[in-house]
Design an enzyme around this catalytic site. Structure first.
Site, PDB file in Angstrom:
ATOM      1  N   GLU A 189       0.833  -1.201   0.000  1.00  0.00           N
ATOM      2  CA  GLU A 189       0.000   0.000   0.000  1.00  0.00           C
ATOM      3  C   GLU A 189       0.867   1.251   0.000  1.00  0.00           C
ATOM      4  OE1 GLU A 189      -4.099   0.099   1.943  1.00  0.00           O
ATOM      5  OE2 GLU A 189      -2.952   1.372   3.313  1.00  0.00           O
ATOM      6  N   HIS A 240       6.377 -26.622   3.199  1.00  0.00           N
ATOM      7  CA  HIS A 240       5.517 -27.655   2.620  1.00  0.00           C
ATOM      8  C   HIS A 240       4.420 -27.041   1.759  1.00  0.00           C
ATOM      9  CE1 HIS A 240       7.243 -31.003   4.992  1.00  0.00           C
ATOM     10  NE2 HIS A 240       7.513 -30.030   5.849  1.00  0.00           N
ATOM     11  N   LYS A 244     -14.011   1.731  -3.175  1.00  0.00           N
ATOM     12  CA  LYS A 244     -14.986   2.208  -2.189  1.00  0.00           C
ATOM     13  C   LYS A 244     -16.055   3.069  -2.849  1.00  0.00           C
ATOM     14  CE  LYS A 244     -11.805   2.403   1.782  1.00  0.00           C
ATOM     15  NZ  LYS A 244     -11.219   3.300   2.807  1.00  0.00           N
TER      16      LYS A 244
END
Length: 526
Positions: free
Chosen positions: A356, A387, A502
């Site tokens: 960000e 793994h 938004k």
């Protein structure tokens, strides 16, 4: 005088690009490798050490990076930042998260207020409030103690505080510093809030609503969800909620809260763990003294970051090497690999912090850039990651630089010996093995079993994960990201890329859409 120049305007950047690449597998083999491990490291705050022996750098490259740090004025820009210059050019704001944990330079006066004194005042108010909650002086409607604290927030109001809480939860239980269990509600998905509410005793829960503006859609939606749940149980929400917000937000003086604690526009969400955003939940969960120790570790690391000698500045060195890997060697990603289960959510916090901040394609003046900027950040705690995605890291077509974090001791220290070694020794053995395996590889005529090596990594090593070392670790990465933003000449302190979604979501809910947006809305049943 500070000069904010693009990377390709710096002479030293051109010189860095001409340096000879390092054969990492060769320099990390035998006695030469052992010597690098001893020499290529820098002390950090709270007893941590940043070791970059397994990075593909040598003295020539380090000298070129030092020259770049000087020409790019990294130290001077940091000094301007902590002395209150308007470094966040996009929003025309100061950047003051360092002041939440100590004074690095001169007094910073903003809006007629001494900001260090303001942050200290909020910390004291939180400490007093937490003390009264722990003593039962502030209690629920029936006069009973609160046993759980729930933070409602999203982005920086969730990721950092949640990661810090998880990091210290077991340590606090072991050391007698555990006061209250903490839970977190962030996603606007109702399943998130429902799962938390179903897992706690709501009648004995204290909720923290975190929203700087007091208008964050996801957070206010979750607040309403929680308030509805409280009312259905015959409880008064106003006796179960506090707010962390700005003094000018609609939440600041609302009767819906037991108390309000304040932050300001000079601290971005992803940098807010050492402010009231992290302070309220961590002080309630572990006590104000533990939070103070966390702040002290962060400040100790900040002091080192303010130093002008690159060879003694761990955050600056980490930033320069990471910059070299991204901007010269062209590596697209960085994996953060903490060999500590307590740091299980730390990579998620660093994803937001780094991506960000430096995920920008224009410079701090809004002009397009001609070069790459921040890398993709991902990670999981070891040995789980081994793994999972380590196959690509060892033998994939892309080289991905690695940042390990490891501790000599576990937090709980209740280990047992199995097959001649403890679990912690096995964990640490895996860290050492992975660093060398990535760097040196192993030759095999069967190409499926051949490891080319040359995969660079660094490691931050400490004795044990404590409040102080956690604070230092957090500040190290915050400062690393800041220095890299200076190098790329981007504004690391705004996040315009978060806003568009938004705005469009509000349009969808208001049914003010057309085209593909309308089609997708119908597809999702809105």
């Amino acid at each position: 005088m500070i000069n904010w120049k693009n990377l390709d305007e710096l002479t030293s950047y051109g010189e860095l690009r001409k340096t000879k690449p390092v054969d990492l597998a060769r320099v990390m083999t035998g006695d030469q490798g052992a010597a690098r491990v001893a020499n290529y490291q820098i002390p950090m705050g709270a007893g941590l050490v940043y070791n970059f022996a397994a990075k593909a750098v040598d003295d020539d490259i380090l000298a070129a990076l030092e020259k770049l740090a000087g020409e790019a004025q990294l130290s001077e820009k940091f000094e301007d930042l902590y002395n209150g210059d308007v470094v966040n050019t996009g929003e025309k704001r100061l950047v003051l998260h360092h002041l939440t944990r100590g004074q690095l330079g001169k007094d910073v006066i903003a809006d007629g207020v001494n900001k260090r004194a303001f942050y200290e005042e909020q910390q004291k108010r939180i400490a007093d409030f937490a003390g009264q909650v722990h003593a039962g002086k502030i209690a629920n409607g029936a006069g009973e103690k609160f046993t759980t604290v729930v933070q409602i927030g999203i982005g920086g109001s969730d990721l950092g505080p949640r990661a810090m809480y998880i990091a210290l939860e077991n340590w606090a239980k072991k050391t007698g510093n555990f006061k209250m269990e903490a839970k977190f509600i962030s996603n606007v998905d109702p399943d998130d809030a429902s799962a938390v509410l179903d897992a706690i005793d709501v009648a004995h829960a204290l909720f923290i609503l975190v929203s700087k503006s007091g208008t964050t859609l996801e957070t206010l939606t979750n607040q309403s969800f929680v308030m509805d749940a409280l009312k259905k149980r015959g409880l008064d929400p106003a006796k179960h909620m506090i707010a962390v917000t700005s003094e000018t937000s609609p939440l600041a003086k609302s009767s819906d809260y037991l108390a309000a604690f304040f932050m300001d526009d000079y601290i971005g969400g992803r940098y807010s763990s050492t402010s009231a955003v992290g302070g309220a939940v961590l002080s309630l969960a572990f006590g104000p003294d533990v939070f103070a120790r966390f702040l002290a570790g962060a400040h100790e690391e900040d002091v080192l970051a303010a130093g002008t000698d690159v060879r003694k500045n761990p955050a600056m060195m980490d930033a320069l090497i990471g910059f070299y890997e991204r901007s010269v060697l062209g590596y697209p990603a960085t994996a953060v690999l903490p060999y500590s289960q307590a740091l299980s959510r730390f990579p998620a916090h660093l994803q937001q912090l780094d991506m960000e901040s430096n995920g920008k394609s224009v410079n701090r003046f809004g002009e397009p850039l001609s070069y790459v900027t921040g890398p993709v950040i991902f990670g999981e705690p070891g040995t789980n990651g081994q793994h999972s995605f380590y196959q690509l890291l060892h033998q994939g077509t892309d080289i991905v630089p690695l940042q390990f974090v490891g501790f000599r001791k576990s937090q709980l220290e209740n280990d047992v010996v199995i097959q001649g070694s403890t679990s912690q020794q096995k964990l640490c053995a895996n860290v050492a093995a992975q660093i060398v395996a990535f760097a040196c590889g192993k030759q095999n005529e069967n190409l499926n079993k051949n490891f080319k090596g040359g995969r660079p990594s660094s490691i931050i090593i400490g004795d044990q994960l404590t409040p102080e070392s956690l604070g230092a670790l957090l500040a190290h990465f915050e400062n690393k990201v800041m220095f890299q933003g200076f190098l790329w000449n981007v504004n690391s302190f705004d996040q315009e890329g978060v806003q568009l979604g938004k705005v469009l979501a509000k349009a969808v809910l208001a049914h003010e859409t057309d085209g593909a947006l309308t089609a997708y809305s119908k597809l999702l049943g809105i």
